[in-house]
Design a protein around this motif. Structure first.
Motif, PDB file in Angstrom:
ATOM      1  N   GLY A 181       0.813  -1.211   0.000  1.00 39.66           N
ATOM      2  CA  GLY A 181       0.000   0.000   0.000  1.00 39.66           C
ATOM      3  C   GLY A 181       0.845   1.259   0.000  1.00 39.66           C
ATOM      4  O   GLY A 181       0.488   2.266  -0.610  1.00 39.66           O
ATOM      5  N   SER A 182       1.985   1.208   0.673  1.00 38.15           N
ATOM      6  CA  SER A 182       2.900   2.346   0.690  1.00 38.15           C
ATOM      7  C   SER A 182       3.437   2.627  -0.703  1.00 38.15           C
ATOM      8  O   SER A 182       3.515   3.781  -1.150  1.00 38.15           O
ATOM      9  N   LEU A 183       3.807   1.563  -1.415  1.00 33.92           N
ATOM     10  CA  LEU A 183       4.261   1.730  -2.800  1.00 33.92           C
ATOM     11  C   LEU A 183       3.149   2.316  -3.666  1.00 33.92           C
ATOM     12  O   LEU A 183       3.383   3.185  -4.514  1.00 33.92           O
ATOM     13  N   ALA A 184       1.924   1.834  -3.442  1.00 35.77           N
ATOM     14  CA  ALA A 184       0.786   2.330  -4.228  1.00 35.77           C
ATOM     15  C   ALA A 184       0.533   3.809  -3.956  1.00 35.77           C
ATOM     16  O   ALA A 184       0.191   4.568  -4.873  1.00 35.77           O
ATOM     17  N   SER A 185       0.712   4.227  -2.716  1.00 30.84           N
ATOM     18  CA  SER A 185       0.523   5.640  -2.377  1.00 30.84           C
ATOM     19  C   SER A 185       1.507   6.506  -3.140  1.00 30.84           C
ATOM     20  O   SER A 185       1.147   7.557  -3.686  1.00 30.84           O
TER      21      SER A 185
END
Length: 465
Positions: A181-185
Motif C-alpha cells: 500500500g505504501s508503494l501504491a501511495s
C-alpha cells in the motif's frame, strides 16, 4: 426545358483553369511543387513559403539542391532520379532541410510523362508528418517506460513477499499489505504529477492519514514545499511507512496521549534534513532485537543515497534523515495537489448486507469476495461485465455495491446510474489516480481491508447524489 438548360457545362478557359489550379494548390496544407529535368523548381505552392520562411519567388527557378541544402539533397537524390526515370514512388523519412530544420515527411513523386514519352520533370506532394511521428515516438517511449516501471514494481513486491517474516497468517498479510500500500501511495502521487516527482508534505500526509493525519492533534507535519523526485519517492515512502508502523505498534501513535512531530528544512549545503520526533507520553523501552522493518529502512536509505540516525529517548524515538540528493525546494503555488480517497473510519459491520461486487480482474474479485464475506456481507457476483452486473441487480436484492470504474475499456456509468435510481449506495474502486467519475466516493487500488469495509459500511452517507 430550353436547349440552353440541357447544354453540357463547358470547361473553364485555360487561363481560368490555371488560376483555379493555383488557388487550390495554395489552399491545401501539403507542399506541392514541380521540378524540371534540370532539378530546378518551376512551381511551388504557398506551403513552401511557410516551411522555408521566404517568398516563393526566391524558390522558383532555383536548383533543388540549393533550396533544400546538401544534407537534404543527399537524402532525396535517389528518389529524384527514380522519378525522373518515370517511376511513381511514395516514401517516408526524416530529412534535415536547410532553413526548415529536421522534418519527418511523407512524399509522393509523380513523373510528368508527355504523350510522346518524354519526362520534362516530376510533381512532388509532400506532407509534414513531424507531429505524428513525434507522437508515435512519445507513445513508444511511454509504453517502454510503463513496462519498465511495472516490472520494477512487481520485482519489489516479489522481494517484499519473500523477505517479510512470517509469524502468523494475519501478521504476514497485514505487514505485506501495508508495504504494498505504501508503494501504491507513492505511485498515486507520482501519477498526479506525471512522474515529475511528489510533494514531501503530500507523501507524509498520505502515509500518516490512517493514523490520524495532520488534522488530528496526534500528528504534526511542518516544513517548506519540497519536491522528491520520482526515483526517490518509492524508497522514501517505504521509510515513512516503516516508521509509522513502528510508531502505531510501539511508539507515539500506539497511545491516545502520544504525539508525533515531523519537520524538515534545507541546510546551507542544500541537504534536506528531516526530523521525526515521537513523544509517547510515557517512558518507552528501546527494542531489544532488530526487526525486518529496520533492515528495510536501512536498505531504502542506502538506495536513496541518504544518511539516517535513530536515537531512543525516554519519551520515544527520534530519527534524523538527511537526503543529499533527490530533493529540491519548490514554490508553494507549484506544489502537486493532494487528493485523498476515502479513508478508514469506524462504522457498523456488513453483517447480512447484500453487496454487489463489479470487478473484471478475476484475482482481485476473489480477494474482494473474501474480504467482504469475512466482514459478514453476502456477496452478489462478482460481475465481470456491465451486462452481468445489470442482470444481478435485477435478480437479487442489493443493499450496497462496489464498482470498478472501468470494465474492459467500458465505463461503469450504466450500473452507477441504475444504483442511483434505486437509492442504493455504492463506492468506486479503481486503479486510476483521477478517474472520470464524480457521483460517488472513490477508493484507490490497492485498498486495505478495513478501509474497504469501513467505506461500504457507512451506508446512507455514501449514497450517490
Amino acid at each position: 426545358m430550353s436547349r440552353d438548360d440541357q447544354a453540357t457545362p463547358r470547361d473553364p478557359p485555360p487561363q481560368r483553369r490555371e488560376v483555379l489550379s493555383s488557388a487550390m494548390a495554395d489552399a491545401v496544407p501539403i507542399l506541392i511543387s514541380y521540378v524540371d529535368r534540370d532539378e530546378r523548381y518551376r512551381f511551388v505552392n504557398r506551403a513552401y513559403e511557410r516551411w522555408f520562411g521566404v517568398d516563393r519567388a526566391q524558390i522558383e527557378g532555383r536548383p533543388l539542391r540549393e533550396v533544400v541544402g546538401d544534407v537534404a539533397y543527399a537524402r532525396l537524390a535517389g528518389h529524384v532520379r527514380r522519378a525522373l526515370a518515370g517511376e511513381t514512388l511514395i516514401f517516408e523519412g526524416e530529412v534535415e532541410y536547410q532553413g526548415a530544420g529536421v522534418r519527418f515527411i511523407e512524399a509522393r513523386y509523380v513523373p510528368d510523362i508527355t504523350p510522346d514519352g518524354e519526362i520534362p520533370g516530376y510533381y512532388a506532394l509532400i506532407t509534414d508528418i513531424t507531429d505524428r511521428k513525434r507522437a508515435e515516438e512519445t507513445e513508444r517511449l511511454l509504453i517502454r517506460e510503463v513496462d519498465h516501471r511495472a516490472k520494477n514494481v512487481l520485482t519489489v513486491v516479489q522481494s517484499l513477499a519473500q523477505l517479510t517474516p512470517f509469524e502468523s497468517k494475519d501478521q504476514y498479510v497485514q505487514a505485506l499489505s501495508g508495504r504494498i500500500g505504501s508503494l501504491a501511495s507513492a505511485h498515486s502521487l507520482l501519477s498526479t504529477t506525471r512522474w515529475s516527482g511528489v510533494d514531501l508534505h503530500d507523501l507524509l500526509r498520505l502515509e500518516l492519514d490512517p493514523y490520524g493525519g495532520e488534522t488530528d492533534e496526534q500528528v504534526a507535519i511542518l516544513g517548506p514545499p519540497v519536491l522528491i523526485d520520482a526515483q526517490a519517492a518509492q524508497s522514501l515512502a517505504l521509510v515513512i511507512h516503516e516508521l509509522a508502523t513502528n510508531a502505531s505498534k510501539y511508539g507515539a501513535l500506539s497511545r491516545p496521549l502520544g504525539r508525533l512531530n515531523v519537520s524538515w528544512s534545507f541546510d546551507e549545503a542544500g541537504v534536506l534534513r528531516l526530523a521525526w520526533r515521537e513523544d509517547a507520553g510515557v517512558s518507552v523501552t528501546p527494542p531489544t532485537q532488530r526487526g525486518f522493518g529496520s533492515t528495510l529502512i536501512e536498505s531504502a536509505v542506502k538506495q536513496l543515497g541518504a544518511w539516517i540516525e535513530h536515537t531512543w529517548r525516554p519519551q520515544g524515538l527520534k530519527v534524523r534523515l538527511d537526503l543529499r540528493q533527490g530533493a529540491q525546494a519548490r514554490p508553494t503555488e507549484g506544489a502537486p495537489v493532494y487528493r485523498p480517497g476515502v479513508t478508514a473510519e469506524a462504522g457498523p459491520s456488513l453483517s447480512d448486507q447484500h453487496v454487489l461486487v463489479v470487478e473484471d480482474e478475476a484475482v482481485v474479485a476473489m480477494e474482494l469476495t473474501r474480504v467482504l464475506t469475512a466482514a459478514g456481507a453476502k456477496v452478489i457476483g462478482p460481475a465481470g461485465t456491465i451486462e452481468e452486473a445489470m442482470q444481478l441487480l435485477d435478480a437479487h436484492p442489493v443493499d450496497r455495491a462496489l464498482l470498478d470504474v472501468n470494465l474492459g475499456g467500458r465505463p461503469i456509468t450504466p450500473v452507477a446510474k441504475a444504483l442511483s435510481r434505486q437509492g442504493i449506495p455504492f463506492v468506486y474502486l479503481t486503479g486510476y489516480q483521477e478517474p472520470e467519475v464524480d457521483d460517488g466516493p472513490i477508493l484507490r487500488k490497492p485498498v486495505p481491508a478495513n478501509v474497504l469495509v469501513g467505506a461500504l459500511a457507512r451506508g446512507a452517507l455514501l449514497t450517490a447524489p
